[in-house]
Design an enzyme around this catalytic site. Structure first.
Site, PDB file in Angstrom:
ATOM      1  N   HIS A  92      48.207  86.344  42.467  1.00  0.00           N
ATOM      2  CA  HIS A  92      49.289  86.567  41.498  1.00  0.00           C
ATOM      3  C   HIS A  92      50.574  85.878  41.943  1.00  0.00           C
ATOM      4  CE1 HIS A  92      51.384  89.811  38.777  1.00  0.00           C
ATOM      5  NE2 HIS A  92      51.945  88.619  38.646  1.00  0.00           N
ATOM      6  N   HIS A 137      63.452  83.632  41.197  1.00  0.00           N
ATOM      7  CA  HIS A 137      64.447  83.224  40.198  1.00  0.00           C
ATOM      8  C   HIS A 137      65.631  82.631  40.951  1.00  0.00           C
ATOM      9  CE1 HIS A 137      62.490  85.148  36.753  1.00  0.00           C
ATOM     10  NE2 HIS A 137      62.139  86.112  37.586  1.00  0.00           N
ATOM     11  N   HIS A 186      49.849  94.742  39.966  1.00  0.00           N
ATOM     12  CA  HIS A 186      50.963  95.553  40.521  1.00  0.00           C
ATOM     13  C   HIS A 186      51.011  97.037  40.126  1.00  0.00           C
ATOM     14  CE1 HIS A 186      52.358  93.954  36.745  1.00  0.00           C
ATOM     15  NE2 HIS A 186      52.826  92.840  37.236  1.00  0.00           N
ATOM     16  N   HIS A 223      48.926  92.829  33.035  1.00  0.00           N
ATOM     17  CA  HIS A 223      50.224  93.450  33.354  1.00  0.00           C
ATOM     18  C   HIS A 223      50.285  94.705  32.496  1.00  0.00           C
ATOM     19  CE1 HIS A 223      54.732  93.104  34.273  1.00  0.00           C
ATOM     20  NE2 HIS A 223      54.594  94.195  33.550  1.00  0.00           N
ATOM     21  N   ASP A 263      52.702  88.887  43.568  1.00  0.00           N
ATOM     22  CA  ASP A 263      53.498  88.711  42.346  1.00  0.00           C
ATOM     23  C   ASP A 263      54.756  87.915  42.686  1.00  0.00           C
ATOM     24  OD1 ASP A 263      54.530  88.702  39.798  1.00  0.00           O
ATOM     25  OD2 ASP A 263      55.009  90.830  39.742  1.00  0.00           O
ATOM     26  N   HIS A 302      53.875  82.943  40.589  1.00  0.00           N
ATOM     27  CA  HIS A 302      54.546  82.229  39.495  1.00  0.00           C
ATOM     28  C   HIS A 302      55.244  81.019  40.108  1.00  0.00           C
ATOM     29  CE1 HIS A 302      54.127  85.739  36.737  1.00  0.00           C
ATOM     30  NE2 HIS A 302      54.225  86.426  37.858  1.00  0.00           N
ATOM     31  N   ASN A 314      52.888  82.375  32.433  1.00  0.00           N
ATOM     32  CA  ASN A 314      54.157  82.616  31.713  1.00  0.00           C
ATOM     33  C   ASN A 314      55.215  81.569  32.037  1.00  0.00           C
ATOM     34  OD1 ASN A 314      54.355  83.678  34.336  1.00  0.00           O
ATOM     35  ND2 ASN A 314      55.955  85.113  33.758  1.00  0.00           N
TER      36      ASN A 314
HETATM   37  C1  NCD Z   1      57.501  88.026  36.675  1.00  0.00           C
HETATM   38  C2  NCD Z   1      58.174  86.658  36.517  1.00  0.00           C
HETATM   39  O1  NCD Z   1      59.356  86.540  36.827  1.00  0.00           O
HETATM   40  O2  NCD Z   1      57.481  85.709  36.134  1.00  0.00           O
HETATM   41  N1  NCD Z   1      58.504  89.024  36.883  1.00  0.00           N
HETATM   42  C3  NCD Z   1      58.328  90.241  37.430  1.00  0.00           C
HETATM   43  O3  NCD Z   1      59.273  91.026  37.402  1.00  0.00           O
HETATM   44  N2  NCD Z   1      57.214  90.598  38.026  1.00  0.00           N
HETATM   45  C4  NCD Z   1      56.675  88.296  35.477  1.00  0.00           C
HETATM   46  C5  NCD Z   1      55.755  89.459  35.667  1.00  0.00           C
HETATM   47  O4  NCD Z   1      54.781  89.351  36.439  1.00  0.00           O
HETATM   48  O5  NCD Z   1      56.003  90.502  35.075  1.00  0.00           O
HETATM   49 ZN    ZN Z   2      53.672  88.411  37.745  1.00  0.00          ZN
END
Ligand code: NCD
Ligand code: ZN
Length: 454
Positions: A74, A311, A241, A193, A307, A76, A109
């Site tokens: 998991h 950002h 999660h 999710h 996860d 991003h 995403n």
């Molecule tokens: C994730 C993201 O920023 O892509 N954010 C998060 O709070 N976990 C998206 C997600 O997995 O919900």
């Molecule tokens: Zn995520």
């Protein structure tokens, strides 16, 4: 059909091929740490374990511990669409390599999201020649006419039952059973999710992680999981999660795969008071966190996943209600847990099952165990080599970590297919990571795997 091809056996029944190298050190085998020799063949597969083999260069690690590299199912990586100040495929996979993760599951995403075959191909092209470790690509099944094509090309599906970063709306819970039936017939792994937005509390704009927990409470997770539990038998379901010991108990009793993250295991809604620790689902109050950690230590949580959701630092400094949700974690997940192992707060066996063996098996990958026929994706760990997490030394350009200052043990060496990609804790590889898809069905065992690892 399932991309279920049996692994070529490279075990004792195959003729002795040429070996590339032999690693000698200690490994966790048969329920204890013991001295072993691991022979790696020219294809980068483990040829044998524990036998003294000659005829290849030896690498001696003495008392240091050889582990399978981890799978983080998991993450991003923010491509396409960025923001590149948060992460890219090169930076995120270099962080994974240094943190002992040899395979990442990249979520859909992005901007645009991976909801079409074209978008999937675009993302695969971005991995080629730029990734330090292997990448499995999830697709989002929101466009009905694309599902069949995506099932033949993606590595898994990710279903969002609530809005979150990059996801504006989610299916009605009433549509979920039909969707799950269709996804079961498509046979890819399906991660969900699970938060039900109808259970979110519509109070004043949340200003702290404590408010965020009240706004997206644990009962929203419970309600979403309710909608999943009666899914079809054939569905290869995994709940992302999970944050409470109650859900751990319920999912375990139903035999559903699920994960917990290092941030939900180690941090609470009072670990920070600004939007840096804003994440979905929210960090929970300390007593709940402590129960989740206790369940993890008892081996009741099948999978550990980060996860990893970086950002840009400036966006995390926005007013709480407008700031994006998500925390980085792929590079620190294994090192933080190795430090817990060293402190005797966690069994090494539990870490190996949750971070290496089970996530790889869920994604149908011949990695995650030190066994003949598996790819020689391996780590060398010196438990004396203690360090502190320092965000400025991590690879994510986001520049911060919720674990700043925490004790960690970073692997010294990381092999991918028997070739060093990390040496002395630094990434020394070339971007040879590739896109992988499930190679065998969840219930199948790769060749040369005698025991069922629970
Ligand atoms: C994730 C993201 O920023 O892509 N954010 C998060 O709070 N976990 C998206 C997600 O997995 O919900
Ligand atoms: Zn995520």
């Amino acid at each position: 059909m399932v991309p279920a091809r049996r692994l070529r056996s490279r075990g004792d029944d195959s003729p002795r091929g040429t070996l590339r190298t032999i690693l000698s050190g200690r490994a966790w085998l048969g329920g204890r740490l013991q001295s072993v020799e691991i022979a790696i063949d020219e294809d980068g597969r483990i040829a044998s374990v524990g036998k003294i083999r000659t005829g290849a260069p030896r690498e001696e690690f003495g008392e240091r511990v050889i582990l399978p590299s981890a799978t983080d199912l998991h993450v991003h990586l923010r491509e396409p669409g960025g923001p590149a100040e948060a992460e890219t495929i090169p930076s995120g996979t270099a962080g994974a390599a240094v943190g002992g993760v040899g395979l990442v599951g990249e979520m859909p995403n992005t901007l645009p999201p991976v909801v079409t075959l074209d978008a999937l191909h675009d993302k695969a092209a971005r991995v080629a020649g730029r990734a330090a470790v292997d990448v499995l690509l999830y697709a989002s099944p929101t466009v009905a006419r694309e599902r069949g094509a995506l099932a033949r090309a993606a590595g898994g599906f990710k279903v969002y039952l609530s809005p979150t970063t990059g996801i504006a709306d989610a299916p009605e819970l009433a549509e979920v059973p039909g969707l799950l039936r269709e996804l079961a017939s498509l046979q890819l792994p399906v991660a969900v999710h699970a938060e039900d937005p109808r259970r979110f509390a519509g109070r004043d704009a949340p200003k702290t992680p404590v408010d965020w927990n009240r706004h997206r409470p644990a009962r929203a997770e419970e309600a979403a999981v309710d909608a999943l539990l009666d899914g079809p038998e054939a569905l290869r379901l995994h709940v992302a999660h999970v944050t409470t010991a109650g859900e751990v108990e319920r999912l375990r009793s139903r035999g559903v795969s699920f994960e917990a993250t290092p941030h939900h295991l180690l941090l609470s809604d009072r670990s920070g008071d600004d939007a840096r620790t804003k994440v979905n689902p929210p960090l929970r109050p300390e007593p709940e966190r402590a129960r989740l950690w206790a369940a993890f230590r008892r081996g009741e949580i099948p999978i550990l996943a980060s996860d990893h959701a970086p950002h840009p630092a400036n966006e995390k400094a926005w007013p709480f209600d407008r700031a994006p949700s998500g925390v980085p974690g792929v590079e620190t997940m294994v090192p933080l847990m190795l430090a817990r192992v060293r402190a005797q707060e966690l069994d090494l066996a539990t870490l190996l099952l949750t971070a290496c063996e089970r996530p790889a098996r869920w994604l149908g990958q011949p990695i995650g165990r030190i066994a003949p026929g598996h790819r020689a994706n391996l780590l060398v760990v010196d438990f004396r080599r203690r360090a502190k997490v320092e965000a400025r030394r991590l690879h994510s350009p986001c520049g911060w970590s919720p674990f700043e200052g925490w004790e960690a043990i970073f692997p010294e060496v990381h092999y991918r297919d028997g070739v060093r990609i990390v040496d002395g804790g630094e990434w020394v590889g070339s971007p040879t990571g590739r896109v992988v898809r499930p190679e065998f069905a969840f219930s199948e065992r790769p060749a040369g795997s005698p025991e069922r690892g629970s």
